[in-house]
Design an enzyme around this catalytic site. Structure first.
Site, mmCIF file in Angstrom:
data_model
loop_
_atom_site.group_PDB
_atom_site.id
_atom_site.type_symbol
_atom_site.label_atom_id
_atom_site.label_comp_id
_atom_site.label_asym_id
_atom_site.label_seq_id
_atom_site.Cartn_x
_atom_site.Cartn_y
_atom_site.Cartn_z
ATOM 1 N N ILE A 75 -37.016 -8.700 14.484
ATOM 2 C CA ILE A 75 -35.771 -8.894 15.228
ATOM 3 C C ILE A 75 -35.451 -10.377 15.382
ATOM 4 C CG2 ILE A 75 -36.744 -8.845 17.560
ATOM 5 C CD1 ILE A 75 -34.173 -6.918 18.108
ATOM 6 N N LEU B 95 -39.318 -2.002 12.623
ATOM 7 C CA LEU B 95 -38.950 -3.313 13.152
ATOM 8 C C LEU B 95 -39.873 -3.717 14.294
ATOM 9 C CD1 LEU B 95 -36.487 -5.460 13.162
ATOM 10 C CD2 LEU B 95 -35.698 -4.151 15.136
ATOM 11 N N CYS B 96 -40.246 -4.998 14.329
ATOM 12 C CA CYS B 96 -40.970 -5.552 15.478
ATOM 13 C C CYS B 96 -40.405 -6.948 15.756
ATOM 14 C CB CYS B 96 -42.479 -5.547 15.251
ATOM 15 S SG CYS B 96 -43.056 -6.705 13.998
ATOM 16 N N HIS B 97 -41.192 -7.819 16.380
ATOM 17 C CA HIS B 97 -40.700 -9.152 16.750
ATOM 18 C C HIS B 97 -40.582 -10.075 15.535
ATOM 19 C CE1 HIS B 97 -41.057 -12.828 19.662
ATOM 20 N NE2 HIS B 97 -39.850 -12.690 19.174
#
Length: 107
Positions: free
Chosen positions: A93, A64-66
């Site tokens: 996210i 997961l990242c931005h």
């Protein structure tokens, strides 16, 4: 196995009896701003030196990242290093905040 999963798939997998590792590859300040409970912070730049000590190549790893770009890069790297069950969370996210949990702050 697809390189990416949706946030809906992530929600389902996290709620399962045997949830996967949720690997958050953002920077600490981003994690402090907004994160999914139970996720493991490993900033993208730390992955090469920490992956073989801390990750299990035989278990699912959801990255997961931005917005999904860093996580996709890390997923490809992990796959190339022998982690066949790594998958990136499409939209990151930000998509989780919009579609699943509006209590997670957007930034």
């Amino acid at each position: 196995m697809n390189l990416e999963i949706t946030v809906d798939d992530l929600k389902t997998q996290l709620a399962s009896a045997n949830p996967p590792l949720l690997l958050d590859v953002r920077e600490p300040w981003e994690y402090d701003t907004a994160h999914i409970e139970g996720s493991t912070l490993m900033p993208m730049g730390d992955v090469p030196k920490r992956a073989f000590q801390e990750l299990d190549e035989d278990k699912p790893i959801l990255v997961l990242c931005h917005h999904g770009a860093r996580s996709l890069n890390v997923t490809v790297w992990l796959r190339n290093q022998g982690f066949p069950y790594a998958q990136s969370v499409a939209g990151g996210i930000d998509a989780w905040s919009r579609a699943i949990d509006p209590h997670v702050p957007r930034y």
